[in-house]
Design a protein around this motif. Structure first.
Motif, mmCIF file in Angstrom:
data_model
loop_
_atom_site.group_PDB
_atom_site.id
_atom_site.type_symbol
_atom_site.label_atom_id
_atom_site.label_comp_id
_atom_site.label_asym_id
_atom_site.label_seq_id
_atom_site.Cartn_x
_atom_site.Cartn_y
_atom_site.Cartn_z
ATOM 1 N N ARG A 19 25.683 -38.126 -7.550
ATOM 2 C CA ARG A 19 26.608 -37.173 -6.937
ATOM 3 C C ARG A 19 27.577 -36.621 -7.983
ATOM 4 O O ARG A 19 27.845 -35.403 -8.026
ATOM 5 C CB ARG A 19 27.398 -37.861 -5.816
ATOM 6 C CG ARG A 19 28.285 -36.905 -5.008
ATOM 7 C CD ARG A 19 29.180 -37.670 -4.048
ATOM 8 N NE ARG A 19 30.221 -38.402 -4.754
ATOM 9 C CZ ARG A 19 31.337 -37.828 -5.205
ATOM 10 N NH1 ARG A 19 31.555 -36.529 -5.048
ATOM 11 N NH2 ARG A 19 32.242 -38.560 -5.826
ATOM 12 N N LYS A 64 25.714 -34.149 -10.326
ATOM 13 C CA LYS A 64 25.465 -32.855 -9.703
ATOM 14 C C LYS A 64 26.766 -32.076 -9.509
ATOM 15 O O LYS A 64 26.779 -30.839 -9.598
ATOM 16 C CB LYS A 64 24.742 -33.041 -8.365
ATOM 17 C CG LYS A 64 23.278 -33.453 -8.526
ATOM 18 C CD LYS A 64 22.588 -33.534 -7.182
ATOM 19 C CE LYS A 64 21.095 -33.743 -7.355
ATOM 20 N NZ LYS A 64 20.445 -32.555 -7.968
ATOM 21 N N ARG A 65 27.854 -32.789 -9.242
ATOM 22 C CA ARG A 65 29.134 -32.112 -9.064
ATOM 23 C C ARG A 65 29.557 -31.405 -10.352
ATOM 24 O O ARG A 65 30.213 -30.365 -10.320
ATOM 25 C CB ARG A 65 30.216 -33.121 -8.653
ATOM 26 C CG ARG A 65 31.529 -32.472 -8.231
ATOM 27 C CD ARG A 65 32.549 -33.508 -7.826
ATOM 28 N NE ARG A 65 33.022 -34.298 -8.964
ATOM 29 C CZ ARG A 65 33.947 -35.248 -8.880
ATOM 30 N NH1 ARG A 65 34.465 -35.572 -7.708
ATOM 31 N NH2 ARG A 65 34.328 -35.921 -9.959
ATOM 32 N N GLN A 66 29.150 -31.977 -11.477
ATOM 33 C CA GLN A 66 29.461 -31.370 -12.766
ATOM 34 C C GLN A 66 28.357 -30.425 -13.232
ATOM 35 O O GLN A 66 28.375 -29.953 -14.374
ATOM 36 C CB GLN A 66 29.708 -32.458 -13.812
ATOM 37 C CG GLN A 66 30.886 -33.360 -13.489
ATOM 38 C CD GLN A 66 31.192 -34.344 -14.606
ATOM 39 O OE1 GLN A 66 30.932 -34.080 -15.779
ATOM 40 N NE2 GLN A 66 31.759 -35.485 -14.256
ATOM 41 N N ASP A 67 27.388 -30.165 -12.356
ATOM 42 C CA ASP A 67 26.275 -29.268 -12.673
ATOM 43 C C ASP A 67 25.573 -29.697 -13.963
ATOM 44 O O ASP A 67 25.221 -28.883 -14.811
ATOM 45 C CB ASP A 67 26.774 -27.820 -12.813
ATOM 46 C CG ASP A 67 25.621 -26.820 -12.702
ATOM 47 O OD1 ASP A 67 24.595 -27.167 -12.101
ATOM 48 O OD2 ASP A 67 25.751 -25.701 -13.246
#
Length: 210
Positions: free
Chosen positions: A32, A35-38
């Motif tokens: 998570r 993905k939050r930091q791409d």
């Protein structure tokens, strides 16, 4: 990685009594945060010094990452290690460990053949508590130079050792306990009867950031 690369079971009880496997919870949180930091899996793996295959196993809860691996991932994601336990806050710090299992941890004593298995974890508060099951076998060596902050409690379960704390020596057999200031040098000085197992509970104050 620790010797037990297949993933040991520490489960965290939720408020409705459904156990969550610790590896799965940590892996999901790492994914998570990534993905939050791409950030791609390849980018995170390279930054943390891991293979993509190992990172995939960690994110899917198929293996138990060592403390060193968690530290490398935390650095790569620019978050504290405690962030990986964020989703477990709802558990109210309840940990369940099936008999004979625990999370393998790399600590200084592993170099002398001392096997550590973490039996739980505390997430909040000013006091950190680390309970370990420590095993000494025929490949283990005496090691008297442990020093760390806080207090430590030891309760001997099997085997016999002579345990040093500072300048004093204590015979430890099944049922014997020792409670001491962990800043003084300490550790098993003589291994008399192996295999030996003992419970070690370390308590220390957390350092507040800022």
């Amino acid at each position: 990685m620790t010797k037990r690369d297949r993933g040991d079971d520490i489960e965290t009880g939720t408020d409705i009594g459904v156990p969550i496997k610790l590896e799965a919870a940590i892996g999901a949180e790492i994914r998570r945060l990534r993905k939050r930091q791409d950030m791609t899996m390849a980018a995170l793996a390279e930054s943390a010094g891991l293979s993509q295959g190992m990172l995939s196993k960690i994110e899917t809860g198929q293996t138990s990452p060592s403390l060193a691996t968690l530290s490398a991932l935390a650095d790569a994601l620019a978050v504290p290690i405690s962030a990986f336990f964020g989703t477990l806050e709802q558990s109210r710090d309840v940990s369940y460990v099936p008999a004979g299992q625990g999370l393998g941890i790399d600590r200084r004593g592993t170099r002398a053949g001392h096997l550590y298995h973490l039996l739980g974890h505390s997430l909040r508060g000013d006091l950190a508590v680390e309970p370990y099951m420590i095993t000494l076998d025929r490949e283990s060596e005496p090691y008297e130079e442990f020093r760390h902050a806080g207090m430590e409690f030891i309760h001997m379960l099997s085997g016999r050792v002579i345990y040093r704390h500072g300048e004093r020596l204590f015979p430890l057999g099944p049922g014997n306990s020792l409670f001491f200031d962990a800043l003084a040098p300490h550790g098993p000085s003589k291994l008399l009867e192996l295999p030996a197992t003992y419970l070690s509970v370390i308590c220390y104050g957390r350092q507040r950031e800022g």
